[in-house]
Design a protein around this motif. Sequence first.
Motif, mmCIF file in Angstrom:
data_model
loop_
_atom_site.group_PDB
_atom_site.id
_atom_site.type_symbol
_atom_site.label_atom_id
_atom_site.label_comp_id
_atom_site.label_asym_id
_atom_site.label_seq_id
_atom_site.Cartn_x
_atom_site.Cartn_y
_atom_site.Cartn_z
ATOM 1 N N THR A 587 31.145 44.862 50.786
ATOM 2 C CA THR A 587 31.685 44.241 49.542
ATOM 3 C C THR A 587 32.558 42.928 49.900
ATOM 4 O O THR A 587 32.378 41.829 49.429
ATOM 5 C CB THR A 587 32.564 45.258 48.677
ATOM 6 O OG1 THR A 587 31.476 46.372 48.460
ATOM 7 C CG2 THR A 587 32.910 44.699 47.408
ATOM 8 N N TYR A 588 33.343 43.622 50.849
ATOM 9 C CA TYR A 588 34.363 42.242 51.514
ATOM 10 C C TYR A 588 33.257 40.932 52.125
ATOM 11 O O TYR A 588 33.601 39.960 51.737
ATOM 12 C CB TYR A 588 35.048 42.774 52.586
ATOM 13 C CG TYR A 588 35.815 41.882 53.367
ATOM 14 C CD1 TYR A 588 37.098 41.208 52.916
ATOM 15 C CD2 TYR A 588 35.306 41.090 54.513
ATOM 16 C CE1 TYR A 588 37.801 40.254 53.439
ATOM 17 C CE2 TYR A 588 35.916 40.020 55.008
ATOM 18 C CZ TYR A 588 37.349 39.523 54.708
ATOM 19 O OH TYR A 588 37.868 38.543 55.419
ATOM 20 N N CYS A 591 31.693 38.892 49.448
ATOM 21 C CA CYS A 591 32.618 38.099 48.677
ATOM 22 C C CYS A 591 33.178 37.012 49.799
ATOM 23 O O CYS A 591 33.254 35.663 49.185
ATOM 24 C CB CYS A 591 33.946 38.746 48.161
ATOM 25 S SG CYS A 591 33.528 40.059 46.948
ATOM 26 N N LEU A 616 37.403 42.897 35.978
ATOM 27 C CA LEU A 616 37.581 42.788 37.316
ATOM 28 C C LEU A 616 38.925 41.880 37.502
ATOM 29 O O LEU A 616 39.921 42.343 38.186
ATOM 30 C CB LEU A 616 36.441 42.193 38.200
ATOM 31 C CG LEU A 616 36.881 41.674 39.700
ATOM 32 C CD1 LEU A 616 37.291 43.118 40.441
ATOM 33 C CD2 LEU A 616 35.814 41.081 40.521
ATOM 34 N N ILE A 620 42.512 43.319 38.905
ATOM 35 C CA ILE A 620 43.333 42.705 40.053
ATOM 36 C C ILE A 620 44.937 42.236 39.514
ATOM 37 O O ILE A 620 45.881 42.659 40.225
ATOM 38 C CB ILE A 620 42.720 41.195 40.287
ATOM 39 C CG1 ILE A 620 41.363 41.460 41.106
ATOM 40 C CG2 ILE A 620 43.656 40.520 41.253
ATOM 41 C CD1 ILE A 620 40.684 40.382 41.359
ATOM 42 N N ALA A 643 43.074 48.446 47.154
ATOM 43 C CA ALA A 643 42.047 47.500 47.305
ATOM 44 C C ALA A 643 40.513 48.202 47.061
ATOM 45 O O ALA A 643 39.694 47.684 46.368
ATOM 46 C CB ALA A 643 41.850 46.920 48.673
ATOM 47 N N LEU A 646 38.918 48.423 43.676
ATOM 48 C CA LEU A 646 38.427 47.555 43.002
ATOM 49 C C LEU A 646 36.849 47.211 43.420
ATOM 50 O O LEU A 646 36.157 46.575 42.783
ATOM 51 C CB LEU A 646 38.983 46.120 43.437
ATOM 52 C CG LEU A 646 40.522 45.861 43.089
ATOM 53 C CD1 LEU A 646 41.217 44.683 43.665
ATOM 54 C CD2 LEU A 646 40.547 45.558 41.454
ATOM 55 N N ILE A 650 33.617 45.171 41.557
ATOM 56 C CA ILE A 650 33.025 44.214 42.328
ATOM 57 C C ILE A 650 31.623 44.044 42.314
ATOM 58 O O ILE A 650 30.908 43.260 42.169
ATOM 59 C CB ILE A 650 33.794 43.664 43.697
ATOM 60 C CG1 ILE A 650 35.422 43.583 43.637
ATOM 61 C CG2 ILE A 650 32.940 42.653 44.398
ATOM 62 C CD1 ILE A 650 36.043 43.577 44.872
ATOM 63 N N LEU A 674 36.490 36.012 43.185
ATOM 64 C CA LEU A 674 35.952 36.574 44.545
ATOM 65 C C LEU A 674 36.814 36.252 45.655
ATOM 66 O O LEU A 674 37.121 36.908 46.577
ATOM 67 C CB LEU A 674 34.536 35.994 44.842
ATOM 68 C CG LEU A 674 33.388 36.406 44.098
ATOM 69 C CD1 LEU A 674 31.972 36.116 44.642
ATOM 70 C CD2 LEU A 674 33.322 38.013 43.642
ATOM 71 N N CYS A 677 39.530 38.651 45.473
ATOM 72 C CA CYS A 677 39.004 39.792 46.055
ATOM 73 C C CYS A 677 39.119 39.895 47.589
ATOM 74 O O CYS A 677 39.311 40.914 48.276
ATOM 75 C CB CYS A 677 37.461 40.195 45.477
ATOM 76 S SG CYS A 677 37.300 40.357 43.949
ATOM 77 N N LEU A 681 40.901 42.780 49.550
ATOM 78 C CA LEU A 681 40.166 43.739 50.377
ATOM 79 C C LEU A 681 40.433 43.378 52.079
ATOM 80 O O LEU A 681 40.130 44.227 52.737
ATOM 81 C CB LEU A 681 38.559 43.336 50.066
ATOM 82 C CG LEU A 681 38.122 43.934 48.888
ATOM 83 C CD1 LEU A 681 36.558 43.468 48.663
ATOM 84 C CD2 LEU A 681 38.314 45.293 48.414
#
Length: 691
Positions: A587-588, A591, A616, A620, A643, A646, A650, A674, A677, A681
């Motif tokens: 996911t990280y 983004c 989202l 945050i 983190a 989330l 995401i 993002l 994010c 993250l």
Amino acid sequence: MVNDFLLELGMEEIPAKFSPGAMTQLEEQARKRFNELRLTFTEINIFATPRRLALLVTGLEEKQKDLSIEVKGPALKAAYDASGVPTKAAQGFARGQGVIVEDLFVQEVNGVPYVFARKSEIGVETRTLLPQLAIGLINALHFPKPMRWGTLDFRFARPIRWIVALYGTELVSFEFVGLESGRISRGHRTLVTGGVLIGEPSDYREALRQAYVIADPKARKANILTQIKVLAEKVGGEVPEDEELLDEVIHLVEYPTALLGEVAAEYMHLPEAVITTPMREHQRYFPVRTKAGELLPYFITVRNGNDFALDTVKAGNEKVLKARLEDAAFYYREDQKVLLAELVSKLGKIVYHEKLGTVEQRVNRLRGLSQFMAEELGFEVSKQEVIDRTAFLAKADLVTLMVSDFPELQGIMGADYAKASGENPEVCQGILEHYQPRFTGDGLPASDSGRVVSITDKLDAIVGAFSIGIQPTGSQDPYALRRQAQGIIAILLDSGWDLSLTQLLRKSYSLLEEQGVELLPIADIEPLLLDFFQQRVRFVLLEKGLRYDTVDAALASGSDDVNRAVKRAQLLSVKREEEAFILYAQTYTRCFNLTKKESALTLDSSILVDETEIALAKGIVERRERFDQSIAQGDYEEAYDLAWELVPQIEALFLAVMIMVEDETLKRARLALLSQCVEILGCLGDLSVLA
């Protein structure tokens, strides 16, 4: 059939510190070259004394193993044309492998046909290979400070005086640096006249032992330890383990004989370090202690020879030590005639570095930087005063008679003289500790004053050097800047202090600037300094067993605060082993990849239209305050947990909408989302660099 092989290089006495490295090199090179020559053997032994370096190979085959290998060439379609005629590629390959084109054959590799050549080579006799192998081994040896002799261009640790080379009973004949190899070695320099005949390699150790040479360092070590133990027990004492001194003594003697000497009673009132430093550092004596660790008036030294006239040798060693201790006693009396604080002004006469001023100027910088650190750490005024006094007196002993003659005692004598001058006990302890750690494995300062002044002392040296263009290179670090940076990091980790390296570096630079020192611009050296420290932090983390990519990911977020950088790396090392981390990292990375080329992204939530992205953004905001607070407090575990919450949102966003839409305003809003994010993250580091 097998035979043993012996190669001995006889030399003038080489420095003790050269021998261990030479032994390692010789063994590594021998194994490598025997393997390359396809020569099998049973065992390799390396021997060294001050006058020789020897290789003894047992069970060495009399002949090379025959060679038969298949070498892959070009693909079949490149090796032959449509009519099956060999191309230039096939002809060149065959020629290069020493075979004819007709002997090439085809094999498939991963479903693709290639041409191969089969090379065969009949092994030759070992005795024909050994002369060049021996010469190659000698040429492969390198030393810290080699020397030339005579008219030769060849360099070695010390001049080579004889060479022994035998394969079984047969002489391995070759010429090197004007010497012919032979079978005549030499015994102890003073106890044996004439040569020592070596009939065959298996006779080597015993033949030398008969000539008062114990060739094996391990045997000399065991012999020395046994003698030391017996002598120490005679006076009800023991010799504590001292591997560094023992290793040096082992390589200073060929035939060790230990003897017990006495320390004159009138010198036993001196500080312990004043007695033991001349013993250990200057004379290579082993101090004798009680079982409880108290120093006894005895020492043990190791003679290079037998027990002939041992009483005379004992008296001579006692006389030498007495002379040194008499000097020390005189210095000790004279130094204490003035208070330690009165010596500080004399530091203005000692140049620290021609571009960085005097030691007195350096002391002023240490005081300024120590005060800055003490304030940053929130110490109370009384503690700050102790730290300032420690910094003020830290270098005063450099102008004492004792330290002038025994520089190894700097810091030790400062603490002793400070105590005699009536200084605060923590000031005395800080003076003693501020040089620590002096080397890898050395103890760290235990007092706050010792820690602060140790850090400032090392930091001033590093910043000063960088500021005048002195930086370590791959092979050169004459001012031991790496070791000093390693010491700073070790103290910060041991104390748990959260300090900004950037602020400390800038403060140190400003203090140099205030003294009018001509410096390189701070903008030029600050990135170099920060990278220099980050590489030291990286080294520490790798030494702790963390994976290289874990370390790189964590340090991508910087290492300005050493303790927090290490915390991040250690937590990331744990988390990445959890199965759920795969989704987190994916996911990280997703983004990160979408936003890495964007800049100046500002989120306007009102532009967002889909319920997943609105949710989202709200998620945050709801977590942002707690997240920022966790980061500020160094609680990366809680930041990571926040983190994680989330990640499902995401993922839902990616399923629901396209990020790179044609509407530029909406696209940038989503990219800004993002980007936030990525920031959250990435609380443990840049996960995109993980392998």
